[in-house]
Motif scaffolding. Structure first.
Motif, PDB file in Angstrom:
ATOM      1  N   ARG A   1       0.848  -1.185   0.000  1.00 16.10           N
ATOM      2  CA  ARG A   1       0.000   0.000   0.000  1.00 16.10           C
ATOM      3  C   ARG A   1       0.893   1.248   0.000  1.00 16.10           C
ATOM      4  O   ARG A   1       1.977   1.258   0.590  1.00 16.10           O
ATOM      5  CB  ARG A   1      -0.874   0.026   1.234  1.00 16.10           C
ATOM      6  CG  ARG A   1      -2.011   1.054   1.159  1.00 16.10           C
ATOM      7  CD  ARG A   1      -3.330   0.395   0.907  1.00 16.10           C
ATOM      8  NE  ARG A   1      -3.741  -0.483   1.983  1.00 16.10           N
ATOM      9  CZ  ARG A   1      -4.658  -1.457   1.833  1.00 16.10           C
ATOM     10  NH1 ARG A   1      -5.207  -1.672   0.651  1.00 16.10           N
ATOM     11  NH2 ARG A   1      -4.998  -2.204   2.852  1.00 16.10           N
ATOM     12  N   ALA A   2       0.420   2.284  -0.663  1.00 16.17           N
ATOM     13  CA  ALA A   2       1.141   3.561  -0.654  1.00 16.17           C
ATOM     14  C   ALA A   2       0.136   4.690  -0.620  1.00 16.17           C
ATOM     15  O   ALA A   2      -1.015   4.537  -1.044  1.00 16.17           O
ATOM     16  CB  ALA A   2       2.043   3.682  -1.884  1.00 16.17           C
ATOM     17  N   ARG A   3       0.582   5.831  -0.130  1.00 14.17           N
ATOM     18  CA  ARG A   3      -0.254   7.020  -0.169  1.00 14.17           C
ATOM     19  C   ARG A   3       0.617   8.224  -0.497  1.00 14.17           C
ATOM     20  O   ARG A   3       1.834   8.234  -0.225  1.00 14.17           O
ATOM     21  CB  ARG A   3      -0.991   7.254   1.148  1.00 14.17           C
ATOM     22  CG  ARG A   3      -0.120   7.778   2.276  1.00 14.17           C
ATOM     23  CD  ARG A   3      -0.942   8.051   3.528  1.00 14.17           C
ATOM     24  NE  ARG A   3      -0.140   8.753   4.543  1.00 14.17           N
ATOM     25  CZ  ARG A   3      -0.576   9.063   5.748  1.00 14.17           C
ATOM     26  NH1 ARG A   3      -1.818   8.745   6.112  1.00 14.17           N
ATOM     27  NH2 ARG A   3       0.212   9.708   6.600  1.00 14.17           N
ATOM     28  N   ALA A   4      -0.004   9.228  -1.100  1.00 16.03           N
ATOM     29  CA  ALA A   4       0.673  10.480  -1.429  1.00 16.03           C
ATOM     30  C   ALA A   4      -0.278  11.619  -1.108  1.00 16.03           C
ATOM     31  O   ALA A   4      -1.483  11.539  -1.399  1.00 16.03           O
ATOM     32  CB  ALA A   4       1.083  10.516  -2.897  1.00 16.03           C
ATOM     33  N   PRO A   5       0.227  12.703  -0.510  1.00 15.40           N
ATOM     34  CA  PRO A   5      -0.650  13.798  -0.085  1.00 15.40           C
ATOM     35  C   PRO A   5      -1.083  14.689  -1.246  1.00 15.40           C
ATOM     36  O   PRO A   5      -0.354  14.853  -2.232  1.00 15.40           O
ATOM     37  CB  PRO A   5       0.216  14.576   0.904  1.00 15.40           C
ATOM     38  CG  PRO A   5       1.611  14.364   0.397  1.00 15.40           C
ATOM     39  CD  PRO A   5       1.635  12.959  -0.136  1.00 15.40           C
ATOM     40  N   LEU A   6      -2.259  15.276  -1.116  1.00 12.54           N
ATOM     41  CA  LEU A   6      -2.717  16.305  -2.038  1.00 12.54           C
ATOM     42  C   LEU A   6      -2.103  17.637  -1.599  1.00 12.54           C
ATOM     43  O   LEU A   6      -1.511  17.733  -0.527  1.00 12.54           O
ATOM     44  CB  LEU A   6      -4.238  16.376  -2.048  1.00 12.54           C
ATOM     45  CG  LEU A   6      -4.977  15.050  -2.275  1.00 12.54           C
ATOM     46  CD1 LEU A   6      -6.477  15.289  -2.438  1.00 12.54           C
ATOM     47  CD2 LEU A   6      -4.424  14.277  -3.450  1.00 12.54           C
TER      48      LEU A   6
END
Length: 343
Positions: free
Chosen positions: A4-9
């Motif tokens: 899983r990965a996430r990137a900020p807006l």
């Protein structure tokens, strides 16, 4: 196991539009932005079998394909498929395997918060974790930019990918030949807290397709349109002023720069503002806001508004009565990150 990965807006505070070619290549661009507590997520799950599944959770779309080195870019979930194709071509020696690739964004499409680019960055970060690729923040951001602008052919700038990869308050410089310098700023926590207390995000109820506006902006520069180019010069200068305002905690200068930046941005291309945006802006000012601008390319999406904390409730009530969705946000320091989930 899944990855899983996430990137900020992000919120563009000043200079947005000067990161778009050909202005960047001819004059150099500068942008001041900050990431917020809204994220794009990507999941990569190796499968047993002989198919590749691609899905968008928030858009409720799903497609499956036979295991192949290249997935078709046909307008259906092209972002995830283009990342898969590029990773296989550049790092997989043309070989692929059965996998589920899924995405989820906490902001709607056309939000102006850089959600599409954040999805690409999150996907690249997930594949980087899965395959152990030697990619740092600059590499992830540049690869995401290439995938969006070259592989998919979407018009746009460069700030979104770098904001999503690095996170935090960043003053970014853009030059010819895709040279980018990201300067992280150490903003006092008290300044960040106060800015958050004064910031509201107002979704106008209108999503927009930024590519058309950005294409017109680029055409204006190529044609030597004096008004557009002078507006972009002023926007670039405003990024430096915004940087100074944040470092000094000068909220008067910050608000003045935001207001002036919006006036200059409107001059870059038609369609950046419209009757709905002007209506919302006027109502916000009458209800206590003292500065505001559309986030992203313009035409719709979210507006960033500054208002005293004491005026927040009345401002929210006014805008919600107009059919807008209004919410606060906090600023974040972490850029794209990935982790493994063991079932």
């Amino acid at each position: 196991m899944i990855i899983r990965a996430r990137a900020p807006l992000r919120l563009g505070l000043a200079g947005g539009g000067t990161d778009v070619s050909p202005y960047t290549d001819l004059h150099g661009g500068a942008v001041m932005n900050v990431t917020i507590d809204r994220y794009a997520y990507a999941t990569v799950e190796p499968l047993a079998g002989d198919e590749i599944i691609v899905e968008s959770v928030d858009l409720k779309r799903r497609r499956s394909y036979p295991v192949t080195a290249r997935l078709p870019l046909d307008g259906e979930l092209d972002i995830a498929k283009a990342v898969h194709n590029r990773i296989v071509a550049d790092y997989g020696h043309g070989k692929t395997q059965a996998v589920r690739i899924s995405t989820f964004s906490e902001a709607p499409a056309g939000s102006g918060l850089g959600s599409s680019s954040a999805i690409v960055v999150a996907l690249v970060q997930a594949f980087t974790e899965w395959l152990g690729l030697p990619l740092g923040e600059y590499d992830v951001a540049h690869l995401a930019y290439v995938i969006e602008r070259q592989d998919i052919g979407l018009h746009g700038g460069r700030q979104d990918q770098y904001a999503a990869a690095f996170g935090g308050f960043n003053f970014m410089e853009f030059y010819a030949n895709d040279r980018v310098i990201v300067n992280p700023l150490k903003i006092k926590q008290e300044v960040a807290n106060e800015l958050a207390s004064r910031t509201l995000l107002c979704f106008t109820g209108v999503s927009r397709e930024s590519a058309t506006i950005i294409a017109q902006q680029s055409d204006n520069v190529r044609a030597g349109a004096t008004k557009s180019i002078e507006a972009m010069h002023a926007l670039k200068a405003s990024a430096l002023t915004m940087k100074e305002a944040l470092l000094r905690g000068d909220f008067g200068l910050l608000a003045e720069t935001l207001r002036e930046g919006w006036l200059q941005k409107r001059a870059m291309a038609s369609g950046i503002s419209n009757a709905r945006i002007e209506e919302v802006q006027a109502a916000a000012m009458a209800a206590g806001a003292y500065a505001g601008k559309v986030s992203g390319a313009g035409g719709g999406g979210f507006m960033m508004l500054l208002a005293p904390l004491e005026s927040r409730l009345g401002l929210i009530e006014t805008l919600e009565a107009m059919g807008c969705r209004v919410e606060g946000c906090f600023f974040t320091q972490e850029g794209a990150t990935a982790w493994r989930v063991r079932s």
